[in-house]
Motif scaffolding. Sequence first.
Motif, mmCIF file in Angstrom:
data_model
loop_
_atom_site.group_PDB
_atom_site.id
_atom_site.type_symbol
_atom_site.label_atom_id
_atom_site.label_comp_id
_atom_site.label_asym_id
_atom_site.label_seq_id
_atom_site.Cartn_x
_atom_site.Cartn_y
_atom_site.Cartn_z
ATOM 1 N N GLU A 209 52.500 22.139 -28.317
ATOM 2 C CA GLU A 209 53.636 21.531 -28.994
ATOM 3 C C GLU A 209 53.189 20.830 -30.275
ATOM 4 O OE1 GLU A 209 57.372 20.475 -30.055
ATOM 5 O OE2 GLU A 209 56.746 21.874 -28.486
ATOM 6 N N VAL A 210 52.045 20.151 -30.212
ATOM 7 C CA VAL A 210 51.512 19.495 -31.412
ATOM 8 C C VAL A 210 51.212 20.532 -32.487
ATOM 9 C CG1 VAL A 210 49.666 18.043 -32.334
ATOM 10 C CG2 VAL A 210 50.542 17.621 -30.026
ATOM 11 N N GLU A 211 50.641 21.652 -32.074
ATOM 12 C CA GLU A 211 50.293 22.695 -33.036
ATOM 13 C C GLU A 211 51.540 23.278 -33.699
ATOM 14 O OE1 GLU A 211 46.666 25.746 -33.410
ATOM 15 O OE2 GLU A 211 47.699 25.754 -31.486
ATOM 16 N N LYS A 212 52.618 23.415 -32.938
ATOM 17 C CA LYS A 212 53.877 23.885 -33.517
ATOM 18 C C LYS A 212 54.391 22.900 -34.569
ATOM 19 C CE LYS A 212 55.414 26.424 -29.408
ATOM 20 N NZ LYS A 212 56.407 26.444 -28.291
ATOM 21 N N PHE A 248 51.091 9.587 -33.360
ATOM 22 C CA PHE A 248 51.611 9.445 -32.007
ATOM 23 C C PHE A 248 51.478 10.740 -31.217
ATOM 24 C CE2 PHE A 248 54.917 9.587 -28.802
ATOM 25 C CZ PHE A 248 54.843 8.333 -28.226
ATOM 26 N N LEU A 249 51.680 11.859 -31.890
ATOM 27 C CA LEU A 249 51.693 13.146 -31.199
ATOM 28 C C LEU A 249 50.300 13.706 -30.946
ATOM 29 C CD1 LEU A 249 54.568 14.799 -33.264
ATOM 30 C CD2 LEU A 249 54.731 14.021 -30.901
ATOM 31 N N ASP A 250 49.380 13.503 -31.902
ATOM 32 C CA ASP A 250 48.066 14.136 -31.859
ATOM 33 C C ASP A 250 47.009 13.135 -31.395
ATOM 34 O OD1 ASP A 250 45.702 15.470 -32.254
ATOM 35 O OD2 ASP A 250 46.078 16.001 -34.339
ATOM 36 N N PRO A 251 46.331 13.400 -30.272
ATOM 37 C CA PRO A 251 45.314 12.460 -29.785
ATOM 38 C C PRO A 251 44.010 12.506 -30.561
ATOM 39 C CG PRO A 251 45.401 14.379 -28.366
ATOM 40 C CD PRO A 251 46.531 14.539 -29.350
ATOM 41 N N ALA A 267 46.834 20.752 -41.965
ATOM 42 C CA ALA A 267 47.982 19.886 -42.193
ATOM 43 C C ALA A 267 47.551 18.561 -42.816
ATOM 44 C CB ALA A 267 48.720 19.640 -40.886
ATOM 45 N N ALA A 268 46.435 18.005 -42.336
ATOM 46 C CA ALA A 268 45.940 16.743 -42.879
ATOM 47 C C ALA A 268 45.543 16.891 -44.344
ATOM 48 C CB ALA A 268 44.756 16.247 -42.053
ATOM 49 N N ALA A 269 44.852 17.969 -44.674
ATOM 50 C CA ALA A 269 44.452 18.199 -46.058
ATOM 51 C C ALA A 269 45.680 18.330 -46.961
ATOM 52 C CB ALA A 269 43.581 19.449 -46.156
ATOM 53 N N LEU A 270 46.719 19.001 -46.459
ATOM 54 C CA LEU A 270 47.948 19.162 -47.225
ATOM 55 C C LEU A 270 48.630 17.818 -47.441
ATOM 56 C CD1 LEU A 270 50.120 20.994 -48.491
ATOM 57 C CD2 LEU A 270 51.124 21.219 -46.203
#
Length: 303
Positions: A209-212, A248-251, A267-270
């Motif tokens: 779900e996090v990856e989505k 909150f979503l990603d540990p 996603a972080a780099a973006l």
Amino acid sequence: MAGAAAGGSGGTATGRTRPVVSRRREIGEVSARSLLMTMLGEYVLPQGRPVWTSALVDALARFGVEEKSARQSLARTGAEGWLASERVGRRVRWALTPTGRRLLTEGAQRIYDFGSGEAAWDGTWLVVLASVPEAKRDLRHRVRTRLTWAGFGSPEPGVWITPHADREAEALGVLKELGLADGAMSFTASYGAVGSEAAMVARAWDLSEVEKRYEAFIDEFTGLRPADGDAVLHAQTKLVHEWRRFPFLDPRLPPKLLPPGWNGARAAALFHSRHAEWSPAALARWTDLTRDQRDQDDRGGGS
């Protein structure tokens, strides 16, 4: 951007008590109050000066928030202790309380630092045992919300794990605040020979779900090129508003524990690239809008 853990007691607009924080608003659909928190952290906090009600209402209207909802959100945020109101004639302006400023600063650091680097992992797990009776559903929800925000996952009821052993003090603070510390236990360990570490991770966190969510974030912002000040302000606000969900979503599991092709790093780099690119123009446009609104209020006597 709220940075403290969830829960907490109510506060007044004077800032003398701790503001109420709810992490439920971090993962739900866009709401007036969560959008207001994004704006407070992204624009009001760095400028450090009060903002008229009408300016904040107008800013929220740009995202489809009706005036009634915007005013209710301001009133509730003030009642929770994040903002203090000041009446000037017929008008009202809002300033961050000292505690609200501190919590937003902490939240901003956590959000902007999120995904900016990976520390080496030595294989050590922190395990916290904290049981809550089924009958105390509200308390169970608060424990789950608070420990999830701290990066813990739960493979079994009452068992909380994280590969970030340095978060023991944070977990202890949560348990003390919720009155559970005396009956809880914690220890550090490496994974043993029974079962599989990968299976434990899958039970503790829903990484698919996090990856989505990451994929949707990448799709939305990769090709976005705002053309003018209003568009940049809108894009920057949406960028931060969407990104603030991920702590909150990603540990933030070590790469060894992540599925192949994990897109969190992309996603972080973006996020960091777009935020740095859009920030000056967005803040400048916010300054113009709040200045224009102040001038209109001076002429028309609005709030």
